[in-house]
Design a protein around this motif. Structure first.
Motif, PDB file in Angstrom:
ATOM      1  N   ILE A   1      -4.139   4.552  -5.589  1.00  0.00           N
ATOM      2  CA  ILE A   1      -5.515   4.805  -4.818  1.00  0.00           C
ATOM      3  C   ILE A   1      -5.943   6.128  -4.603  1.00  0.00           C
ATOM      4  O   ILE A   1      -7.130   6.556  -5.113  1.00  0.00           O
ATOM      5  CB  ILE A   1      -5.261   4.054  -3.620  1.00  0.00           C
ATOM      6  N   LEU A   2      -4.957   6.995  -4.440  1.00  0.00           N
ATOM      7  CA  LEU A   2      -5.246   8.540  -4.131  1.00  0.00           C
ATOM      8  C   LEU A   2      -5.853   9.089  -5.493  1.00  0.00           C
ATOM      9  O   LEU A   2      -6.771   9.937  -5.660  1.00  0.00           O
ATOM     10  CB  LEU A   2      -3.882   9.240  -3.654  1.00  0.00           C
ATOM     11  N   ALA A   3      -5.007   8.797  -6.531  1.00  0.00           N
ATOM     12  CA  ALA A   3      -5.691   9.211  -7.885  1.00  0.00           C
ATOM     13  C   ALA A   3      -7.084   8.871  -8.267  1.00  0.00           C
ATOM     14  O   ALA A   3      -7.724   9.806  -8.421  1.00  0.00           O
ATOM     15  CB  ALA A   3      -4.521   8.865  -9.083  1.00  0.00           C
TER      16      ALA A   3
ATOM     17  N   PHE B   1     -10.017   2.545  -3.387  1.00  0.00           N
ATOM     18  CA  PHE B   1      -9.010   1.527  -2.533  1.00  0.00           C
ATOM     19  C   PHE B   1      -9.710   0.180  -3.033  1.00  0.00           C
ATOM     20  O   PHE B   1      -8.668  -0.380  -3.476  1.00  0.00           O
ATOM     21  CB  PHE B   1      -9.571   1.569  -0.953  1.00  0.00           C
ATOM     22  N   ALA B   2     -10.670  -0.135  -3.158  1.00  0.00           N
ATOM     23  CA  ALA B   2     -11.424  -1.536  -3.672  1.00  0.00           C
ATOM     24  C   ALA B   2     -10.858  -1.757  -4.946  1.00  0.00           C
ATOM     25  O   ALA B   2     -10.158  -2.878  -5.353  1.00  0.00           O
ATOM     26  CB  ALA B   2     -12.824  -1.459  -3.317  1.00  0.00           C
ATOM     27  N   GLU B   3     -11.062  -0.836  -6.062  1.00  0.00           N
ATOM     28  CA  GLU B   3     -10.744  -0.961  -7.408  1.00  0.00           C
ATOM     29  C   GLU B   3      -9.147  -1.021  -7.384  1.00  0.00           C
ATOM     30  O   GLU B   3      -8.792  -2.034  -8.307  1.00  0.00           O
ATOM     31  CB  GLU B   3     -11.492   0.014  -8.103  1.00  0.00           C
ATOM     32  N   GLU B   4      -8.479  -0.226  -6.736  1.00  0.00           N
ATOM     33  CA  GLU B   4      -7.109  -0.594  -7.050  1.00  0.00           C
ATOM     34  C   GLU B   4      -6.597  -1.539  -6.486  1.00  0.00           C
ATOM     35  O   GLU B   4      -5.352  -2.253  -6.909  1.00  0.00           O
ATOM     36  CB  GLU B   4      -6.281   0.938  -6.623  1.00  0.00           C
ATOM     37  N   LEU B   5      -7.033  -2.113  -5.196  1.00  0.00           N
ATOM     38  CA  LEU B   5      -6.337  -3.176  -4.741  1.00  0.00           C
ATOM     39  C   LEU B   5      -6.775  -4.470  -5.547  1.00  0.00           C
ATOM     40  O   LEU B   5      -5.842  -5.122  -5.757  1.00  0.00           O
ATOM     41  CB  LEU B   5      -7.250  -3.541  -3.367  1.00  0.00           C
TER      42      LEU B   5
ATOM     43  N   GLY C   1      -4.175   2.741 -17.621  1.00  0.00           N
ATOM     44  CA  GLY C   1      -2.916   2.416 -18.069  1.00  0.00           C
ATOM     45  C   GLY C   1      -2.154   3.367 -16.979  1.00  0.00           C
ATOM     46  O   GLY C   1      -0.934   2.946 -16.649  1.00  0.00           O
ATOM     47  N   LEU C   2      -2.384   4.670 -16.902  1.00  0.00           N
ATOM     48  CA  LEU C   2      -1.974   5.431 -15.917  1.00  0.00           C
ATOM     49  C   LEU C   2      -1.569   5.109 -14.574  1.00  0.00           C
ATOM     50  O   LEU C   2      -0.521   5.051 -13.866  1.00  0.00           O
ATOM     51  CB  LEU C   2      -2.464   6.926 -16.078  1.00  0.00           C
ATOM     52  N   LEU C   3      -2.805   4.507 -14.119  1.00  0.00           N
ATOM     53  CA  LEU C   3      -2.815   4.047 -12.613  1.00  0.00           C
ATOM     54  C   LEU C   3      -1.729   2.711 -12.541  1.00  0.00           C
ATOM     55  O   LEU C   3      -1.046   2.559 -11.490  1.00  0.00           O
ATOM     56  CB  LEU C   3      -4.237   3.630 -12.303  1.00  0.00           C
ATOM     57  N   GLY C   4      -1.658   1.992 -13.751  1.00  0.00           N
ATOM     58  CA  GLY C   4      -0.739   0.797 -13.579  1.00  0.00           C
ATOM     59  C   GLY C   4       0.606   1.233 -13.863  1.00  0.00           C
ATOM     60  O   GLY C   4       1.420   0.610 -13.166  1.00  0.00           O
ATOM     61  N   ALA C   5       0.771   2.296 -14.629  1.00  0.00           N
ATOM     62  CA  ALA C   5       2.022   2.689 -14.543  1.00  0.00           C
ATOM     63  C   ALA C   5       2.851   3.354 -13.390  1.00  0.00           C
ATOM     64  O   ALA C   5       3.890   2.992 -12.810  1.00  0.00           O
ATOM     65  CB  ALA C   5       2.520   3.665 -15.807  1.00  0.00           C
ATOM     66  N   LEU C   6       1.792   3.769 -12.515  1.00  0.00           N
ATOM     67  CA  LEU C   6       2.263   4.403 -11.165  1.00  0.00           C
ATOM     68  C   LEU C   6       2.600   3.321 -10.235  1.00  0.00           C
ATOM     69  O   LEU C   6       3.600   3.450  -9.452  1.00  0.00           O
ATOM     70  CB  LEU C   6       0.956   5.320 -10.554  1.00  0.00           C
ATOM     71  N   VAL C   7       1.724   2.138 -10.237  1.00  0.00           N
ATOM     72  CA  VAL C   7       2.209   1.060  -9.310  1.00  0.00           C
ATOM     73  C   VAL C   7       3.440   0.310  -9.866  1.00  0.00           C
ATOM     74  O   VAL C   7       4.047  -0.023  -9.070  1.00  0.00           O
ATOM     75  CB  VAL C   7       0.995   0.166  -9.354  1.00  0.00           C
TER      76      VAL C   7
ATOM     77  N   PHE D   1       0.755  -1.190   0.002  1.00  0.00           N
ATOM     78  CA  PHE D   1      -0.016   0.086  -0.070  1.00  0.00           C
ATOM     79  C   PHE D   1       0.701   1.222   0.112  1.00  0.00           C
ATOM     80  O   PHE D   1       0.292   2.274  -0.563  1.00  0.00           O
ATOM     81  CB  PHE D   1      -0.954  -0.076   1.161  1.00  0.00           C
ATOM     82  N   ALA D   2       2.172   1.351   0.762  1.00  0.00           N
ATOM     83  CA  ALA D   2       2.785   2.508   0.774  1.00  0.00           C
ATOM     84  C   ALA D   2       4.286   2.112   1.047  1.00  0.00           C
ATOM     85  O   ALA D   2       4.522   1.215   1.760  1.00  0.00           O
ATOM     86  CB  ALA D   2       2.063   3.423   1.716  1.00  0.00           C
ATOM     87  N   ASP D   3       5.064   3.014   0.876  1.00  0.00           N
ATOM     88  CA  ASP D   3       6.537   2.985   1.085  1.00  0.00           C
ATOM     89  C   ASP D   3       6.500   4.025   2.023  1.00  0.00           C
ATOM     90  O   ASP D   3       6.604   5.308   2.045  1.00  0.00           O
ATOM     91  CB  ASP D   3       7.419   3.321  -0.024  1.00  0.00           C
ATOM     92  N   ARG D   4       6.585   3.852   3.359  1.00  0.00           N
ATOM     93  CA  ARG D   4       6.727   4.780   4.394  1.00  0.00           C
ATOM     94  C   ARG D   4       7.779   5.819   4.266  1.00  0.00           C
ATOM     95  O   ARG D   4       7.417   6.986   4.572  1.00  0.00           O
ATOM     96  CB  ARG D   4       7.168   3.977   5.889  1.00  0.00           C
ATOM     97  N   GLU D   5       9.142   5.501   3.535  1.00  0.00           N
ATOM     98  CA  GLU D   5       9.903   6.429   3.412  1.00  0.00           C
ATOM     99  C   GLU D   5       9.504   7.517   2.226  1.00  0.00           C
ATOM    100  O   GLU D   5      10.107   8.575   2.264  1.00  0.00           O
ATOM    101  CB  GLU D   5      11.375   6.099   2.985  1.00  0.00           C
ATOM    102  N   GLU D   6       8.654   7.174   1.392  1.00  0.00           N
ATOM    103  CA  GLU D   6       8.560   7.963   0.400  1.00  0.00           C
ATOM    104  C   GLU D   6       7.139   8.187   0.027  1.00  0.00           C
ATOM    105  O   GLU D   6       6.452   8.496  -0.907  1.00  0.00           O
ATOM    106  CB  GLU D   6       9.161   7.414  -0.930  1.00  0.00           C
TER     107      GLU D   6
END
Length: 161
Positions: A130-132, A68-72, A114-120, A6-11
């Motif tokens: 998730i935020l986007a 959240f649900a759709e991105e998960l 495609g954009l959301l997948g590239a972000l992941v 879900f997240a990288d605490r440092e970034e």
């Protein structure tokens, strides 16, 4: 499942900025589509009649939950198992509707997926996606009831969730 999915605490701050930026870019893209394509305006008008009016709390809740649900599901499960191409295609196909009026929504979902997948892929976690996704849904749900094609002052750029 670890927090790393879900997240990288440092970034996490960078992921938050990227998510807000990507969500904003997708909202602007839909607004441009509505200004250029009659089919996008027609779909927005159709959905504005179906959506009804949601309270601010309902908009925030629906947007966070769906983001959240759709991105998960799409980026976490499908993309994680089958790759970005399949996740993007399935996302687009499941964002279709009856008849040709929904083709613009499907195309938009293909681009957004495609954009959301590239972000992941880039960030190696789901936070920015998730935020986007939540930002797109929140802004468009908030603006949707205000869109009517014939009303004075209607903004043809109001979008869809």
């Amino acid at each position: 499942m670890t927090l790393g999915l879900f997240a990288d605490r440092e970034e996490a701050a960078l992921d938050l900025v990227l998510g807000l930026g990507a969500g904003g870019a997708l909202v602007v893209l839909w607004q441009l589509a509505c200004r250029i394509f009659e089919s996008a305006r027609g779909l927005t008008e159709l959905l504005s009649g179906l959506a009804g009016v949601l309270s601010r709390t309902e908009i925030i809740g629906v947007s966070l939950l769906s983001g959240f649900a759709e991105e998960l599901f799409f980026r976490g499960a499908i993309q994680g198992s089958f790759g970005i191409g399949w996740a993007t295609l399935v996302f687009a196909l499941l964002h279709s509707g009856p008849g040709p009026r929904f083709r613009m929504w499907t195309l938009f979902a293909l681009i957004a997926g495609g954009l959301l997948g590239a972000l992941v892929l880039w960030r190696d976690n789901l936070l920015a996606a998730i935020l986007a996704h939540a930002v797109v849904n929140a802004i468009n749900l908030w603006r949707l009831p205000a869109f009517t094609a014939g009303s004075p002052g209607a903004d043809a750029g109001d979008g869809i969730a």
